[in-house]
Design a protein around this motif. Structure first.
Motif, PDB file in Angstrom:
ATOM      1  N   ILE A 206       0.782  -1.184   0.292  1.00 11.64           N
ATOM      2  CA  ILE A 206      -0.149  -0.130   0.148  1.00 11.64           C
ATOM      3  C   ILE A 206       0.992   1.592  -0.157  1.00 11.64           C
ATOM      4  O   ILE A 206       1.769   1.503   1.019  1.00 11.64           O
ATOM      5  CB  ILE A 206      -0.889  -0.095   1.391  1.00 11.64           C
ATOM      6  CG1 ILE A 206      -1.623  -1.237   1.891  1.00 11.64           C
ATOM      7  CG2 ILE A 206      -1.793   1.487   1.207  1.00 11.64           C
ATOM      8  CD1 ILE A 206      -2.882  -1.391   2.888  1.00 11.64           C
ATOM      9  N   VAL A 207       0.791   1.981  -0.955  1.00 10.63           N
ATOM     10  CA  VAL A 207       1.779   3.257  -0.787  1.00 10.63           C
ATOM     11  C   VAL A 207       1.029   4.817  -1.351  1.00 10.63           C
ATOM     12  O   VAL A 207      -0.657   4.479  -1.730  1.00 10.63           O
ATOM     13  CB  VAL A 207       2.558   2.560  -2.507  1.00 10.63           C
ATOM     14  CG1 VAL A 207       3.345   1.972  -1.952  1.00 10.63           C
ATOM     15  CG2 VAL A 207       2.025   3.184  -3.737  1.00 10.63           C
ATOM     16  N   GLY A 208       1.344   5.470  -1.208  1.00 11.93           N
ATOM     17  CA  GLY A 208       0.254   6.656  -1.197  1.00 11.93           C
ATOM     18  C   GLY A 208       1.711   8.149  -0.569  1.00 11.93           C
ATOM     19  O   GLY A 208       2.013   7.403   0.589  1.00 11.93           O
ATOM     20  N   TYR A 209       0.964   9.327  -1.056  1.00 14.81           N
ATOM     21  CA  TYR A 209       1.755  10.494  -0.166  1.00 14.81           C
ATOM     22  C   TYR A 209       1.075  10.625   1.268  1.00 14.81           C
ATOM     23  O   TYR A 209      -0.484   9.580   2.233  1.00 14.81           O
ATOM     24  CB  TYR A 209       0.313  11.633  -1.084  1.00 14.81           C
ATOM     25  CG  TYR A 209       1.219  12.470  -1.020  1.00 14.81           C
ATOM     26  CD1 TYR A 209       2.104  12.633  -2.334  1.00 14.81           C
ATOM     27  CD2 TYR A 209       0.281  13.813  -0.098  1.00 14.81           C
ATOM     28  CE1 TYR A 209       2.726  14.227  -2.305  1.00 14.81           C
ATOM     29  CE2 TYR A 209       1.555  15.242  -1.089  1.00 14.81           C
ATOM     30  CZ  TYR A 209       2.566  15.509  -0.674  1.00 14.81           C
ATOM     31  OH  TYR A 209       3.281  16.010  -1.323  1.00 14.81           O
ATOM     32  N   THR A 210       1.653  11.144   1.845  1.00 15.06           N
ATOM     33  CA  THR A 210       1.559  10.840   3.371  1.00 15.06           C
ATOM     34  C   THR A 210      -0.511  11.157   3.439  1.00 15.06           C
ATOM     35  O   THR A 210      -0.518  12.448   2.484  1.00 15.06           O
ATOM     36  CB  THR A 210       2.222  11.671   4.213  1.00 15.06           C
ATOM     37  OG1 THR A 210       2.161  11.598   5.641  1.00 15.06           O
ATOM     38  CG2 THR A 210       2.054  13.476   3.895  1.00 15.06           C
ATOM     39  N   ASP A 255       1.752  -2.282   4.741  1.00 16.38           N
ATOM     40  CA  ASP A 255       1.635  -0.405   4.818  1.00 16.38           C
ATOM     41  C   ASP A 255       3.221  -0.017   4.885  1.00 16.38           C
ATOM     42  O   ASP A 255       3.800  -0.684   5.587  1.00 16.38           O
ATOM     43  CB  ASP A 255       0.882  -0.364   5.884  1.00 16.38           C
ATOM     44  CG  ASP A 255       0.898   1.130   5.982  1.00 16.38           C
ATOM     45  OD1 ASP A 255       0.448   1.966   5.261  1.00 16.38           O
ATOM     46  OD2 ASP A 255      -0.089   1.513   7.630  1.00 16.38           O
ATOM     47  N   THR A 256       3.324   1.003   3.599  1.00 13.05           N
ATOM     48  CA  THR A 256       4.157   1.769   4.152  1.00 13.05           C
ATOM     49  C   THR A 256       4.558   3.252   4.016  1.00 13.05           C
ATOM     50  O   THR A 256       3.354   3.328   4.163  1.00 13.05           O
ATOM     51  CB  THR A 256       5.129   1.091   2.257  1.00 13.05           C
ATOM     52  OG1 THR A 256       4.637   2.303   1.268  1.00 13.05           O
ATOM     53  CG2 THR A 256       5.412   0.643   1.844  1.00 13.05           C
ATOM     54  N   VAL A 257       5.720   3.521   4.963  1.00 10.11           N
ATOM     55  CA  VAL A 257       5.714   4.613   4.619  1.00 10.11           C
ATOM     56  C   VAL A 257       4.943   6.507   3.534  1.00 10.11           C
ATOM     57  O   VAL A 257       5.527   5.686   2.563  1.00 10.11           O
ATOM     58  CB  VAL A 257       7.018   5.440   4.805  1.00 10.11           C
ATOM     59  CG1 VAL A 257       8.055   5.442   4.041  1.00 10.11           C
ATOM     60  CG2 VAL A 257       6.897   6.326   6.153  1.00 10.11           C
ATOM     61  N   GLY A 258       4.504   7.555   4.071  1.00 11.80           N
ATOM     62  CA  GLY A 258       3.854   8.152   3.179  1.00 11.80           C
ATOM     63  C   GLY A 258       4.953   8.786   2.398  1.00 11.80           C
ATOM     64  O   GLY A 258       5.614   9.218   2.937  1.00 11.80           O
ATOM     65  N   PHE A 259       4.503   9.322   1.010  1.00 11.32           N
ATOM     66  CA  PHE A 259       5.451   9.956   0.102  1.00 11.32           C
ATOM     67  C   PHE A 259       4.896  11.474   0.235  1.00 11.32           C
ATOM     68  O   PHE A 259       3.684  11.704   0.968  1.00 11.32           O
ATOM     69  CB  PHE A 259       5.606   9.044  -0.894  1.00 11.32           C
ATOM     70  CG  PHE A 259       5.976   8.331  -1.692  1.00 11.32           C
ATOM     71  CD1 PHE A 259       6.777   7.043  -0.798  1.00 11.32           C
ATOM     72  CD2 PHE A 259       5.493   7.366  -2.724  1.00 11.32           C
ATOM     73  CE1 PHE A 259       6.905   5.842   0.018  1.00 11.32           C
ATOM     74  CE2 PHE A 259       6.165   6.045  -2.792  1.00 11.32           C
ATOM     75  CZ  PHE A 259       6.567   5.089  -2.236  1.00 11.32           C
TER      76      PHE A 259
END
Length: 418
Positions: A206-210, A255-259
């Motif tokens: 799961i990636v995405g903007y913070t 879940d990954t850290v927000g970009f």
């Protein structure tokens, strides 16, 4: 009885500064985001100032006239410092501090501060400290006289003064130590990853903007119980949970850290082991806050960062989240993705459409099998149940007739006579 005196940390009151070099810069939106970052780090924004220049001043970031204007504003508003919307060079940092006679921070410093406050696992803390030390090591050259003014950004968190008083040799030794600790973590991740591959369990990152709603989505799908707040970088450490779909198929969600735009390269470098989850996944769930006016820019940042991480040839599902907040009625689109779904992770609207898409993708990645298994090979059906999607099984005189979708790597073993 002696009265208790509450000692409160002095609140940072800052002015935000930016340089706009072209009309396409979208500097105001970037400053709005910096204001959110500053607020998350625990400071108050008093004013925002933008200078239009052909290029950023190599020595002082701002031009002389603007510096005088900022100095006057600091005095008028009783600000404790300024935050620049770009990463400053050591010379720019020192010269601007001297010119303004005030504390100067940059966007990278603020983001590192937030990460230092958010990291909870030992891995997260190692990654943050490594990023902070790399950032500070680059700024130790020629800054020995002003080391005390560099302390930790807003709230002076993280390695802080003690680390900054170290000489470069000690900092580089510590960096080497942290790198070796991260290498151990990476090896551990590789072992876990190989085990997953042996079990043929597909993985979706799961990636995405913070603040796009990644943690809320993971909680909605798997009851993960992780922190989900309406603020930037609410969760920092990756969480992996299993999701069982209606067909019985299992998929792991990470879940990954927000970009974020201008994500410091020190952080990308330090968090590579975490962000690599996206590279080794089968599916990318790209979560987008479709109620945000800057949605297109945020999507661009995600794809740029994925390219930097060499995340290629993945099935991408764009999950347009927060449709409950969207008021204009327009249907958002993403031309880069394979599938698009509109959901509200908060209310649950559209979640079943998302799981249907995941079922479809997993099925497309499998091979259809229709075969009569003799009763002595009944154990193979257990493998199909575990790793594939069993559509039907029919008990006949000659054996068990099975219709299923199975991983391609299992197919040969299932159809062999052994």
């Amino acid at each position: 009885m002696a009265e208790l005196i509450e000692i409160k940390e002095a609140e940072e009151r800052v002015i935000l500064l930016a340089v706009s070099t072209s009309e396409e810069d979208d500097t105001e939106a970037s400053l709005d985001e910096l204001e959110e970052l500053v607020k998350t780090a625990g400071a108050v924004t008093l004013d925002k100032m933008i200078q239009n220049r052909e290029r950023i001043h190599p020595g002082t970031y701002l031009g002389k006239g603007k510096i005088d204007e900022v100095k006057q504003r600091i005095w008028e508003l009783q600000a404790t410092g300024v935050v620049c919307d770009d990463e400053l060079s050591p010379a720019q940092l020192r010269n601007l501090e001297d010119a303004l006679d005030a504390k100067v921070m940059d966007r990278t410093m603020v983001i590192l501060d937030i990460f230092a406050a958010r990291a909870t696992t030992s891995e997260g803390k190692i990654q943050v400290e490594l990023a902070q030390l790399k950032y500070r090591a680059a700024r130790l050259v020629g800054l020995r006289s002003s080391l005390s003014r560099l302390g930790g950004g807003i709230g002076t968190r993280g390695p802080g003064e003690k680390k900054l008083e170290m000489d470069r040799r000690l900092i580089h030794e510590r960096i080497g130590q942290l790198k070796s600790e991260l290498e151990t973590v990476k090896r551990h991740r590789d072992v876990i990853r190989r085990q997953r591959e042996k079990q043929h369990t597909p993985v979706a990152a799961i990636v995405g903007y913070t603040n796009a709603g990644k943690s809320t989505l993971l909680n909605r799908l798997t009851d993960a119980g992780i922190l989900a707040e309406d603020k930037l970088f609410a969760t920092l450490d990756p969480t992996t949970r299993a999701l069982e779909l209606e067909s019985g198929q299992q998929i792991l969600l990470t879940d990954t850290v927000g970009f974020i735009r201008k994500l410091p390269h020190h952080l990308i470098e330090a968090f590579k082991s975490t962000l690599e989850e996206a590279r080794y996944s089968d599916i990318i769930l790209h979560v987008v806050d479709c109620s945000n006016p800057g949605m297109d820019m945020q999507m661009h940042v995600i794809y740029e960062t994925l390219r930097d991480l060499q995340v290629e040839n993945k099935v991408i599902v764009t999950v347009f989240n927060k449709i409950d907040k969207k008021t204009d009625g327009e249907y958002p689109r993403d031309l880069h993705s394979d599938y698009q779904v509109q959901i509200s992770a908060k209310t649950g609207d559209g979640i079943s459409r998302l799981t249907d898409v995941l079922e479809k993708i997993l099925r497309n990645q499998k091979v259809y099998l229709e075969r009569l298994f003799p009763y002595q090979q009944a154990g193979k059906i257990q493998s199909i149940r575990k790793y594939g999607e069993l559509i039907s099984e029919e008990y006949q005189d000659g054996g068990i007739l099975v219709k299923a979708y199975v991983p391609a790597e299992l197919f040969a073993g299932l159809v062999s006579e052994k």
